[in-house]
Design a protein around this motif. Structure first.
Motif, short mmCIF file in Angstrom:
data_model
loop_
_atom_site.label_atom_id
_atom_site.label_comp_id
_atom_site.label_asym_id
_atom_site.label_seq_id
_atom_site.Cartn_x
_atom_site.Cartn_y
_atom_site.Cartn_z
N GLY A 198 -3.00 12.31 -7.30
CA GLY A 198 -3.45 12.12 -8.67
C GLY A 198 -2.35 11.69 -9.61
N VAL A 199 -1.19 12.31 -9.48
CA VAL A 199 -0.07 11.99 -10.37
C VAL A 199 0.49 10.61 -10.07
N PHE A 200 0.63 10.26 -8.79
CA PHE A 200 1.14 8.93 -8.45
C PHE A 200 0.18 7.85 -8.94
N SER A 201 -1.11 8.11 -8.81
CA SER A 201 -2.12 7.16 -9.30
C SER A 201 -2.01 7.00 -10.81
N ALA A 202 -1.80 8.12 -11.52
CA ALA A 202 -1.66 8.07 -12.98
C ALA A 202 -0.42 7.28 -13.38
N ILE B 100 -3.27 3.82 -1.66
CA ILE B 100 -3.41 3.19 -2.97
C ILE B 100 -2.87 1.78 -2.84
N HIS B 101 -3.72 0.79 -3.09
CA HIS B 101 -3.32 -0.61 -2.95
C HIS B 101 -2.75 -1.11 -4.28
N ALA B 102 -1.67 -1.87 -4.19
CA ALA B 102 -0.99 -2.34 -5.40
C ALA B 102 -0.43 -3.74 -5.17
N HIS B 103 0.31 -4.23 -6.17
CA HIS B 103 0.76 -5.62 -6.18
C HIS B 103 2.25 -5.66 -6.52
N GLU C 270 3.42 -1.03 3.84
CA GLU C 270 2.90 0.32 3.63
C GLU C 270 4.07 1.26 3.38
N ILE C 271 4.04 1.97 2.26
CA ILE C 271 5.14 2.84 1.85
C ILE C 271 4.63 4.27 1.72
N GLU C 272 5.28 5.19 2.42
CA GLU C 272 4.90 6.60 2.37
C GLU C 272 5.56 7.26 1.16
N VAL C 273 4.76 7.99 0.38
CA VAL C 273 5.27 8.73 -0.79
C VAL C 273 5.10 10.21 -0.50
N SER C 274 6.21 10.94 -0.46
CA SER C 274 6.15 12.35 -0.05
C SER C 274 6.43 13.33 -1.17
N THR D 30 0.85 -1.19 0.00
CA THR D 30 0.00 0.00 0.00
C THR D 30 0.88 1.24 0.00
N PHE D 31 0.60 2.16 -0.92
CA PHE D 31 1.28 3.44 -0.95
C PHE D 31 0.38 4.48 -0.29
#
Length: 214
Positions: free
Chosen positions: A98-102, A60-63, A89-93, A52-53
């Motif tokens: 929106g951009v990370f999801s894209a 945002i859940h991912a694989h 779980e990884i923190e993105v700073s 999870t980010f």
């Protein structure tokens, strides 16, 4: 004349591959049982996710398997033995949600949907995560849209996100359209937001205009 900042109010979508044809004509859509559609659903639904980010406080859940197979940056991260490789779980700073999801959507499906106002940030994130095709695609898209009315907004975003190639493209465009650009409301707005960048533009323009007149 539209306000230059309206340039950033449109949604665009670009694809690296065309949807497959279907029997009877027409094209398959991303939601019509294609691999691309299934991968999109996998990301958006978050089913069977194992990482999870957290971006701007939103999850945002991912694989890991998908990310590692599609992106060398993530493969190296998950195999490094660092904290990120062991954490679920990884923190993105350094990216907006929106951009990370894209960016993740591109990793999963090879397509991306993003607002024009986020295009430069997406290019920056693509560079960080070693997604060269995505970086080149976004840069080409932005470059094609440069006009005297919007170049000030674009170069400001390029400067903020350290997009040096795009910034140079903007500077070269400004030299060609120097009088028109500095006479726009957008350039006045840029000068108010970033006096140092405005000074750099004027110096670059003056130097190159003098050179071109010799």
């Amino acid at each position: 004349t539209r306000d230059a900042w309206d340039y950033f109010n449109h949604l665009y979508q670009f694809r690296l591959e065309s949807p497959a044809p279907v029997a009877g004509g027409g094209r398959r859509t991303a939601e019509n049982g294609t691999l691309q559609g299934d991968m999109r659903k996998l990301l958006l639904d978050g089913q069977l996710s194992d990482v999870t980010f957290v971006v701007e406080g939103r999850r945002i859940h991912a694989h890991r398997a998908v990310l590692g197979a599609r992106c060398e940056y993530f493969r190296a991260m998950f195999e490094s033995g660092m904290v990120e490789s062991r954490s679920n779980e990884i923190e993105v700073s350094d990216a907006s949600h929106g951009v990370f999801s894209a960016m993740l959507l591109y990793v999963y499906t090879g397509t991306v949907e993003v607002a024009d106002e986020d295009a430069v940030e997406l290019m920056y994130i693509a560079a960080k995560y070693d997604l060269a095709p995505l970086k080149a695609l976004t840069e080409r898209h932005i470059t094609r849209k440069i006009t005297a009315a919007n170049v000030s907004a674009i170069i400001l975003a390029a400067d903020v996100h350290s997009a040096s190639e795009l910034k140079r493209t903007c500077l070269d465009y400004i030299v060609k359209e120097f009088g028109r650009v500095i006479d726009t409301d957008a350039f006045v707005a840029l000068a108010g937001k970033s006096p140092e960048l405005a000074k750099e533009i004027l110096q670059y323009g003056a130097a190159n205009l003098c050179f071109s007149l010799r």
